[in-house]
Write an enzyme that holds these catalytic residues in place. Structure first.
Site, PDB file in Angstrom:
ATOM      1  N   ASP A 182       0.782  -1.115  -0.039  1.00  0.00           N
ATOM      2  CA  ASP A 182       0.088  -0.307  -0.031  1.00  0.00           C
ATOM      3  C   ASP A 182       0.503   1.376   0.103  1.00  0.00           C
ATOM      4  O   ASP A 182       1.840   1.272   0.455  1.00  0.00           O
ATOM      5  CB  ASP A 182      -1.249  -0.047   0.965  1.00  0.00           C
ATOM      6  N   GLU A 183      -0.030   2.394  -0.666  1.00  0.00           N
ATOM      7  CA  GLU A 183       0.936   3.646  -0.687  1.00  0.00           C
ATOM      8  C   GLU A 183       2.247   3.926  -0.471  1.00  0.00           C
ATOM      9  O   GLU A 183       2.705   4.237   0.443  1.00  0.00           O
ATOM     10  CB  GLU A 183       0.299   4.005   1.119  1.00  0.00           C
ATOM     11  N   CYS A 184       2.799   3.436  -1.983  1.00  0.00           N
ATOM     12  CA  CYS A 184       4.156   3.334  -2.994  1.00  0.00           C
ATOM     13  C   CYS A 184       3.948   5.178  -3.008  1.00  0.00           C
ATOM     14  O   CYS A 184       4.661   4.339  -4.613  1.00  0.00           O
ATOM     15  CB  CYS A 184       4.498   2.315  -3.140  1.00  0.00           C
TER      16      CYS A 184
END
Length: 473
Positions: free
Chosen positions: A285-287
């Site tokens: 997530d959230e890269c």
């Protein structure tokens, strides 16, 4: 006496008569003995129940049998004036049936409700996600969390073990992960980590309650603590200081270097070797600093690594950009994704979905506008909001048979101690359990039942949220 026992999650078929009879330790001990040969964990739970009961006249026959005609994890519990009969599809179903039986018994009065309950879960996966990276919670607290979750018939504890602020699991071949990466938290505290011995002990405790521990190593982002320990796995190789803030999306391992992949392979292999369950979670997530194409290539390779170590894979929904192994699970958490694209990738790759929508299932969100502990970026989640949602309806385009379950989550950026944990979870976790089990919808009845459970939790010393509370002021 209350003629409607407070059973949470509510069963699918509940035909209680409104009458009660005496029940004593001998009868429930007989049930434990009947379960012992084929459902040992249910037998232990029944013996624990017997230990809090006094003597009572014998009620008659006590039986506990396997019934393969019942749905998976399903059971049928019948209590009459003369008998107690438990049938279950499997050992897990027997365990859940004993937890239901416990909720129909008034130990102080020494009575049990008469009638029949037949039940089975709507979803095979019913999880609680606990972030121990932002603030660390050790073995004793995690055991207690398993106890709370299993009594509500959750069957999975997903441990978010790593993030920018801390690395929380011993990896013997990479000792700097805990020597350098586990030394702080979001409150500038001392941090901490689970030894592998702790991790095994937690799995023992959970397995005895039919709960699977699912470890999460978050990759390629949320990796600042990893890079504090091993900066050579970063894109620039520069030394880093520990991070105690709450920003996300700024860190990533190098996507292609040998040093980075050797480290990741060591970590994932070690975690897999010490995980008894079939599943591992590898984040995703959230890269926010990565190109979508490069990210997709990395996730594809990460998925192959998960398969190579013999585990079924779960990743956060962003991993739809990679080619994950057939049967992998995507964990849906935010509508900041094209759900039609999600649905298409699920069909194309033959994936499954776990529903964890933040506005409904993230229990670090405030209960109400009076609250101080927690966050509000996904909105307020009061008891009704946590109860009134449909895992399939929230995923337009995803076929119902692709949704394997529900997972509620507690992120701990602002959750500083165990009292904060239970304050955020209780009583809303009972609402999430009702969604995960697929209980018939009746909020008024649920609200009355949950009041009984609140009293039990508080009697056990847990901190519980009440409307209007302002914990942390």
């Amino acid at each position: 006496m209350n003629n409607t026992p407070a059973i949470i999650p509510a069963p699918h078929r509940n035909v209680l008569t409104g009458s009660f009879r005496a029940v004593g330790a001998d009868e429930i001990t007989a049930l434990a003995e009947a379960l012992g040969t084929w459902a040992p964990h249910a037998a232990r739970r029944a013996a624990e129940l017997a230990a809090i009961l006094g003597d009572a006249p014998a009620a008659g026959s006590v039986t506990a049998t396997l019934d393969p005609s019942l749905d998976a994890e399903g059971s049928r519990l019948v209590v009459t004036a003369e008998s107690l009969t438990l049938a279950a599809a499997d050992a897990a179903g027997a365990y859940w049936a004993v937890t239901v039986l416990a909720q129909t018994i008034d130990a102080a009065a020494g009575t049990v409700a008469l009638g029949e309950i037949e039940d089975a879960p709507a979803y095979p996966h019913r999880g609680v996600m606990m972030d121990i990276a932002r603030h660390f919670y050790g073995l004793d607290h995690l055991r207690r969390l398993v106890d709370i979750a299993s009594e509500l018939r959750f069957n999975s504890l997903h441990l978010h073990l790593t993030d920018d602020q801390g690395w929380r699991l011993e990896i013997p071949s990479r000792p700097l992960l805990t020597e350098r990466g586990a030394t702080t938290d979001c409150s500038d505290g001392p941090g901490g980590y689970l030894t592998l011995e702790d991790y095994v002990a937690l799995q023992d405790h959970a397995a005895a309650r039919h709960v699977e521990i699912v470890p999460e190593i978050d990759l390629p982002g949320h990796t600042h603590a990893l890079l504090v320990a091993y900066p050579e796995a970063s894109q620039d190789g520069a030394a880093r200081e520990p991070y105690t803030g709450t920003k996300v999306g700024f860190s990533t391992v190098d996507l292609t270097s040998d040093a980075s992949w050797d480290l990741v392979t060591d970590i994932v292999t070690t975690v897999a070797e010490h995980t008894r369950g079939s599943r591992i979670h590898l984040g995703g997530d959230e890269c926010l600093t990565l190109d979508e194409k490069d990210y997709g290539v990395y996730v594809t390779r990460l998925g192959a690594l998960g398969a190579a170590v013999g585990k079924h894979l779960t990743m956060w929904q962003e991993a739809l950009h990679g080619d994950l192994p057939t049967g992998s699970w995507l964990q849906f958490w935010t509508h900041k994704v094209d759900t039609e694209m999600l649905a298409a990738r699920v069909e194309e790759l033959d994936l499954r979905v776990v529903s964890s929508p933040a506005p409904k299932a993230y229990l670090d969100m405030f209960h109400d506008a009076e609250q101080v502990v927690g966050q509000d970026w996904a909105g307020l989640i009061d008891l009704r909001t946590a109860y009134d949602w449909d895992p399939v309806a929230g995923l337009p385009g995803v076929r119902a048979e692709r949704v394997v379950g529900v997972e509620t989550a507690l992120w701990t950026e602002t959750v500083r101690n165990w009292g904060d944990v239970t304050y955020q979870l209780l009583p809303r976790i009972a609402a999430e359990a009702s969604v995960a089990w697929g209980s018939p919808r009746d909020f008024d009845a649920f609200e009355k039942d949950v009041a009984v459970h609140v009293a039990r939790w508080e009697a056990a010393g847990e901190v519980v949220h009440h409307p209007g509370d302002r914990r942390g002021v």
